[in-house]
Design a protein around this motif. Structure first.
Motif, PDB file in Angstrom:
ATOM      1  N   ASN A  21      12.026   4.863   7.299  1.00 59.13           N
ATOM      2  CA  ASN A  21      11.488   3.877   8.225  1.00 59.13           C
ATOM      3  C   ASN A  21       9.976   3.924   8.319  1.00 59.13           C
ATOM      4  O   ASN A  21       9.369   3.014   8.881  1.00 59.13           O
ATOM      5  CB  ASN A  21      12.088   4.073   9.622  1.00 59.13           C
ATOM      6  CG  ASN A  21      13.527   3.632   9.659  1.00 59.13           C
ATOM      7  OD1 ASN A  21      13.895   2.672   8.998  1.00 59.13           O
ATOM      8  ND2 ASN A  21      14.349   4.354  10.400  1.00 59.13           N
ATOM      9  N   ALA A  22       9.365   5.029   7.799  1.00 59.80           N
ATOM     10  CA  ALA A  22       7.914   5.172   7.948  1.00 59.80           C
ATOM     11  C   ALA A  22       7.150   5.067   6.645  1.00 59.80           C
ATOM     12  O   ALA A  22       5.940   4.882   6.659  1.00 59.80           O
ATOM     13  CB  ALA A  22       7.615   6.519   8.587  1.00 59.80           C
ATOM     14  N   TYR A  23       7.839   5.224   5.497  1.00 54.24           N
ATOM     15  CA  TYR A  23       7.134   5.195   4.221  1.00 54.24           C
ATOM     16  C   TYR A  23       8.136   4.954   3.111  1.00 54.24           C
ATOM     17  O   TYR A  23       9.348   5.046   3.316  1.00 54.24           O
ATOM     18  CB  TYR A  23       6.386   6.513   3.971  1.00 54.24           C
ATOM     19  CG  TYR A  23       7.287   7.726   4.044  1.00 54.24           C
ATOM     20  CD1 TYR A  23       7.469   8.399   5.252  1.00 54.24           C
ATOM     21  CD2 TYR A  23       7.961   8.204   2.924  1.00 54.24           C
ATOM     22  CE1 TYR A  23       8.309   9.493   5.345  1.00 54.24           C
ATOM     23  CE2 TYR A  23       8.802   9.300   3.009  1.00 54.24           C
ATOM     24  CZ  TYR A  23       8.968   9.940   4.221  1.00 54.24           C
ATOM     25  OH  TYR A  23       9.806  11.022   4.314  1.00 54.24           O
ATOM     26  N   CYS A  24       7.577   4.684   1.915  1.00 54.52           N
ATOM     27  CA  CYS A  24       8.449   4.529   0.757  1.00 54.52           C
ATOM     28  C   CYS A  24       7.777   5.207  -0.424  1.00 54.52           C
ATOM     29  O   CYS A  24       6.568   5.044  -0.638  1.00 54.52           O
ATOM     30  CB  CYS A  24       8.662   3.044   0.459  1.00 54.52           C
ATOM     31  SG  CYS A  24       9.642   2.762  -1.010  1.00 54.52           S
ATOM     32  N   ASN A  33       6.851  -3.595 -12.426  1.00 50.26           N
ATOM     33  CA  ASN A  33       7.811  -4.409 -11.672  1.00 50.26           C
ATOM     34  C   ASN A  33       8.464  -3.662 -10.530  1.00 50.26           C
ATOM     35  O   ASN A  33       8.641  -4.191  -9.438  1.00 50.26           O
ATOM     36  CB  ASN A  33       8.920  -4.917 -12.608  1.00 50.26           C
ATOM     37  CG  ASN A  33       8.425  -5.989 -13.523  1.00 50.26           C
ATOM     38  OD1 ASN A  33       7.358  -6.556 -13.293  1.00 50.26           O
ATOM     39  ND2 ASN A  33       9.182  -6.264 -14.558  1.00 50.26           N
ATOM     40  N   PHE A  34       8.852  -2.428 -10.790  1.00 54.05           N
ATOM     41  CA  PHE A  34       9.548  -1.621  -9.798  1.00 54.05           C
ATOM     42  C   PHE A  34       8.692  -1.466  -8.542  1.00 54.05           C
ATOM     43  O   PHE A  34       9.098  -1.817  -7.440  1.00 54.05           O
ATOM     44  CB  PHE A  34       9.837  -0.245 -10.407  1.00 54.05           C
ATOM     45  CG  PHE A  34      10.759   0.613  -9.602  1.00 54.05           C
ATOM     46  CD1 PHE A  34      10.312   1.799  -9.041  1.00 54.05           C
ATOM     47  CD2 PHE A  34      12.080   0.261  -9.427  1.00 54.05           C
ATOM     48  CE1 PHE A  34      11.173   2.605  -8.312  1.00 54.05           C
ATOM     49  CE2 PHE A  34      12.949   1.065  -8.703  1.00 54.05           C
ATOM     50  CZ  PHE A  34      12.488   2.239  -8.143  1.00 54.05           C
ATOM     51  N   TYR A  35       7.489  -0.957  -8.748  1.00 57.36           N
ATOM     52  CA  TYR A  35       6.575  -0.732  -7.635  1.00 57.36           C
ATOM     53  C   TYR A  35       6.247  -2.036  -6.916  1.00 57.36           C
ATOM     54  O   TYR A  35       6.240  -2.083  -5.686  1.00 57.36           O
ATOM     55  CB  TYR A  35       5.302  -0.069  -8.177  1.00 57.36           C
ATOM     56  CG  TYR A  35       4.246   0.177  -7.160  1.00 57.36           C
ATOM     57  CD1 TYR A  35       3.088  -0.601  -7.137  1.00 57.36           C
ATOM     58  CD2 TYR A  35       4.381   1.187  -6.224  1.00 57.36           C
ATOM     59  CE1 TYR A  35       2.103  -0.365  -6.196  1.00 57.36           C
ATOM     60  CE2 TYR A  35       3.400   1.421  -5.280  1.00 57.36           C
ATOM     61  CZ  TYR A  35       2.262   0.639  -5.280  1.00 57.36           C
ATOM     62  OH  TYR A  35       1.292   0.858  -4.352  1.00 57.36           O
ATOM     63  N   GLU A  41       8.128  -6.422  -0.589  1.00 59.20           N
ATOM     64  CA  GLU A  41       9.011  -6.368   0.567  1.00 59.20           C
ATOM     65  C   GLU A  41       8.392  -5.612   1.739  1.00 59.20           C
ATOM     66  O   GLU A  41       8.620  -5.932   2.890  1.00 59.20           O
ATOM     67  CB  GLU A  41      10.311  -5.636   0.201  1.00 59.20           C
ATOM     68  CG  GLU A  41      11.355  -6.473  -0.485  1.00 59.20           C
ATOM     69  CD  GLU A  41      11.971  -7.514   0.430  1.00 59.20           C
ATOM     70  OE1 GLU A  41      12.106  -8.656  -0.025  1.00 59.20           O
ATOM     71  OE2 GLU A  41      12.298  -7.195   1.595  1.00 59.20           O
ATOM     72  N   LEU A  42       7.648  -4.541   1.423  1.00 58.32           N
ATOM     73  CA  LEU A  42       7.270  -3.584   2.470  1.00 58.32           C
ATOM     74  C   LEU A  42       5.790  -3.485   2.780  1.00 58.32           C
ATOM     75  O   LEU A  42       5.416  -2.829   3.741  1.00 58.32           O
ATOM     76  CB  LEU A  42       7.732  -2.172   2.055  1.00 58.32           C
ATOM     77  CG  LEU A  42       9.209  -1.976   1.734  1.00 58.32           C
ATOM     78  CD1 LEU A  42       9.416  -0.638   1.070  1.00 58.32           C
ATOM     79  CD2 LEU A  42      10.046  -2.071   2.990  1.00 58.32           C
ATOM     80  N   ALA A  43       4.947  -4.112   1.970  1.00 54.80           N
ATOM     81  CA  ALA A  43       3.507  -3.826   2.046  1.00 54.80           C
ATOM     82  C   ALA A  43       2.922  -3.916   3.446  1.00 54.80           C
ATOM     83  O   ALA A  43       2.125  -3.091   3.845  1.00 54.80           O
ATOM     84  CB  ALA A  43       2.746  -4.750   1.116  1.00 54.80           C
ATOM     85  N   VAL A  48       3.654   2.135   0.615  1.00 49.47           N
ATOM     86  CA  VAL A  48       4.462   2.424  -0.573  1.00 49.47           C
ATOM     87  C   VAL A  48       3.612   3.324  -1.461  1.00 49.47           C
ATOM     88  O   VAL A  48       2.517   2.942  -1.872  1.00 49.47           O
ATOM     89  CB  VAL A  48       4.843   1.135  -1.336  1.00 49.47           C
ATOM     90  CG1 VAL A  48       5.744   1.465  -2.515  1.00 49.47           C
ATOM     91  CG2 VAL A  48       5.524   0.154  -0.404  1.00 49.47           C
ATOM     92  N   VAL A  49       4.098   4.524  -1.728  1.00 51.65           N
ATOM     93  CA  VAL A  49       3.299   5.537  -2.418  1.00 51.65           C
ATOM     94  C   VAL A  49       3.905   5.842  -3.778  1.00 51.65           C
ATOM     95  O   VAL A  49       5.084   6.162  -3.887  1.00 51.65           O
ATOM     96  CB  VAL A  49       3.261   6.845  -1.586  1.00 51.65           C
ATOM     97  CG1 VAL A  49       2.427   7.891  -2.287  1.00 51.65           C
ATOM     98  CG2 VAL A  49       2.738   6.562  -0.191  1.00 51.65           C
TER      99      VAL A  49
END
Lengths: 245, 319
Positions: A21-24, A33-35, A41-43, A48-49
């Protein structure tokens, strides 16, 4: 909403990523593509690390975490540890633990309140999990499998477990975890749930082989359909119209 | 809080080498025979509680034998099956690196293979609960499936990686105009599959193709198996100095090391072939440190297949 994606040609997205819920965390892959799917979706919501753990790309299976913390295995390098500490929010405690079962993602399944662990985990590790992740720890098996982190995936709102889990086990686990559980498959019949998908409270990412049926089960058990930012606004709008009349 | 008792699966001690189900099934072959052999004797003698006793004894016996040195001899009964939808995961794992690391509709391709039950064979163990796939072989008509996304992506890949100007014209015609007469020969097996299985496997394929030309329900389907050419996409090891090889006669190393024995015969019989570099990094073992894993695309005339079958038999039987 649940999104289908692939890492290179593999549908095992839960192996190459870790979502909380706090990071990916995402693995460093051949194509971007994956990243970028995670980013799109989340930026705006969580960081997203991109990282590796112990020099490998199988980060989802090596680490375990929730919004309070992240546990990484003993073979994580110092640079990786520093990179994670720098990139993740301050409230997330990153801890490297000395545990001989180093595939922590396979041994530990957790949400923000409860964790299920491998039966042979060290007592010391159990204490660290309870402390760093802020969870209650239960040693359990799922459908007779000791790798609980591989055969189930759960968030604060629901969970998906190995398809051969009996009804009694399902009830028992549901009581422990305090969330509704469903026994099902991912990626067209694969039993290794956590390898095929990664999930948090408002979104899930599944391998592209996941069938429409499997996806609808996931969206319903994890309550992803209501979990849209716009849903909240729409509800407010309805109540506004009501008061206007 | 009650703990679940460990179930029977613990009686079969398996050491998974990796977490891929494919490698696990290979590891299971090692233990499957041991348990099967003892269980066969156990079943003959009694049933019920006594059987459960024997199961526990087997468990302990095989556990202790696991601690000792494994003597390296495993008995396995391989069987040839028609492709079934259940084989999806096994076949997909085998074909993971078919087009190097290109992201393409591999799932669609596997579905195509499994959908063609009349021509194609899957090699599995006789009574394996795990359904582990050890080998897949099939021939797909490039014209029949030309509208499928996976086939268009495959054709695009092959045309893009062909950098030899004299071959690209041939390739283009085989993939385009002549596609109706071309069969894509797909054959992949696990690394340690006994080579004795290869001649019957290829014989089965070519026999099925000739039977299909007579048995298929429609004229169109019957014609689709009257292949005149076969295209093969494969990989092998090329010596890094292969181009300068001709000058040095003192070099004991061979120019090419073939991973699959049938590739050597196909390469010799091919009408034409071209090599392409692979982008996936490979781990270099000591023996192969002078070699580079290279991709190859070959086209073989259907008339040369009978010669191929004879040579494959000879090659396997003499080694």
């Amino acid at each position: 909403m649940a999104t289908r994606l692939q890492f290179e040609n593999s549908c095992d997205v839960g192996v190459f990523s870790k979502l909380t819920n706090a990071y990916c965390l995402a693995a460093i892959g051949g194509s971007e593509n994956f990243y970028s799917t995670f980013e799109s979706e989340l930026a705006d919501v969580i960081p997203v690390v991109k990282t590796s753990i112990a020099g490998t790309r199988i980060i989802g299976r090596l680490c375990a975490g929730n919004k309070n913390g992240l546990l990484v295995p003993h073979n994580t390098t110092d640079q990786e540890l520093q990179h994670l500490r720098n990139s993740l929010p301050d409230q997330v405690v990153v801890r490297r633990i000395e545990e001989k079962l180093s595939a922590l993602g396979n041994c530990i399944a957790c949400n923000d309140h409860v964790a299920l662990t491998h039966t042979d985990l060290d007592k010391e590790t159990e204490e660290i999990i309870a402390d760093v992740l802020g969870v209650e720890v239960f040693r359990q098996t799922i459908a007779g499998n000791i790798l609980v982190g591989s055969y189930c995936a759960f968030s604060n709102r629901g969970g998906l477990v190995h398809p051969h889990t009996s009804i009694e086990d399902l009830d028992e686990l549901s009581t422990l975890l305090q969330v509704p559980l469903v026994a099902g498959t991912i990626n067209r019949g694969s039993e290794v749930i956590a390898a095929g998908m990664t999930v948090n409270d408002w979104t899930a990412f599944c391998g592209s082989d996941t069938t429409a049926t499997e996806l609808s089960v996931i969206e319903s058990v994890f309550k992803l359909r209501e979990a849209q930012p716009s849903a909240i606004v729409d509800e407010m709008r309805k109540s506004l119209i009501d008061t206007c009349v | 809080m009650p703990q679940e008792p460990a179930r029977h699966h613990r009686l079969l001690p398996v050491r998974p080498l990796t977490f891929s189900p494919f490698a696990r099934s290979v590891a299971r072959v090692a233990t499957a025979y041991l348990v099967k052999h003892y269980m066969h004797n156990a079943v003959q003698q009694s049933a019920g509680d006594e059987f459960k006793e024997k199961l526990k004894i087997i468990g302990r016996r095989s556990e202790s034998s696991e601690d000792e040195e494994f003597d390296g001899v495993v008995q396995a009964d391989f069987a040839f099956f028609d492709p079934k939808p259940d084989d999806f995961h096994g076949v997909k794992t085998l074909l993971q690196s078919y087009l190097d690391n290109k992201q393409w509709d591999l799932s669609g391709f596997v579905d195509l293979i499994l959908g063609q039950t009349t021509v194609g064979t899957v090699v599995k163990l006789e009574d394996d609960e795990d359904n582990g796939v050890f080998s897949i072989i099939t021939a797909l008509n490039l014209g029949r499936y030309k509208d499928h996304k996976c086939i268009t992506e495959l054709k695009e890949f092959l045309l893009n990686i062909c950098h030899e100007k004299d071959k690209i014209g041939n390739l283009r015609s085989l993939l385009g105009v002549e596609a109706q007469k071309v069969g894509l020969l797909v054959s992949q097996c696990v690394v340690n599959l006994p080579p004795e299985l290869l001649p019957p496997l290829y014989d089965a394929l070519f026999d099925e193709i000739s039977w299909a030309t007579e048995d298929e329900p429609t004229e169109e389907l019957r014609n689709s198996f009257r292949f005149q050419f076969y295209v093969v996409v494969s990989k092998f090891y090329k010596h890094k100095n292969a181009n300068q090889k001709r000058s040095s006669s003192t070099d004991k190393d061979e120019a090419f090391v073939y991973i699959k024995p049938e590739d050597e015969i196909l390469h010799k019989l091919s009408m034409w072939s071209f090599l392409f570099p692979l982008q996936t990094q490979q781990v270099a073992t000591h023996e192969l440190k002078n070699y580079q894993l290279t991709g190859i695309v070959m086209a073989v005339k259907a008339e040369d297949i009978s010669s191929f079958r004879q040579q494959l038999h000879a090659l396997i039987n003499e080694s």
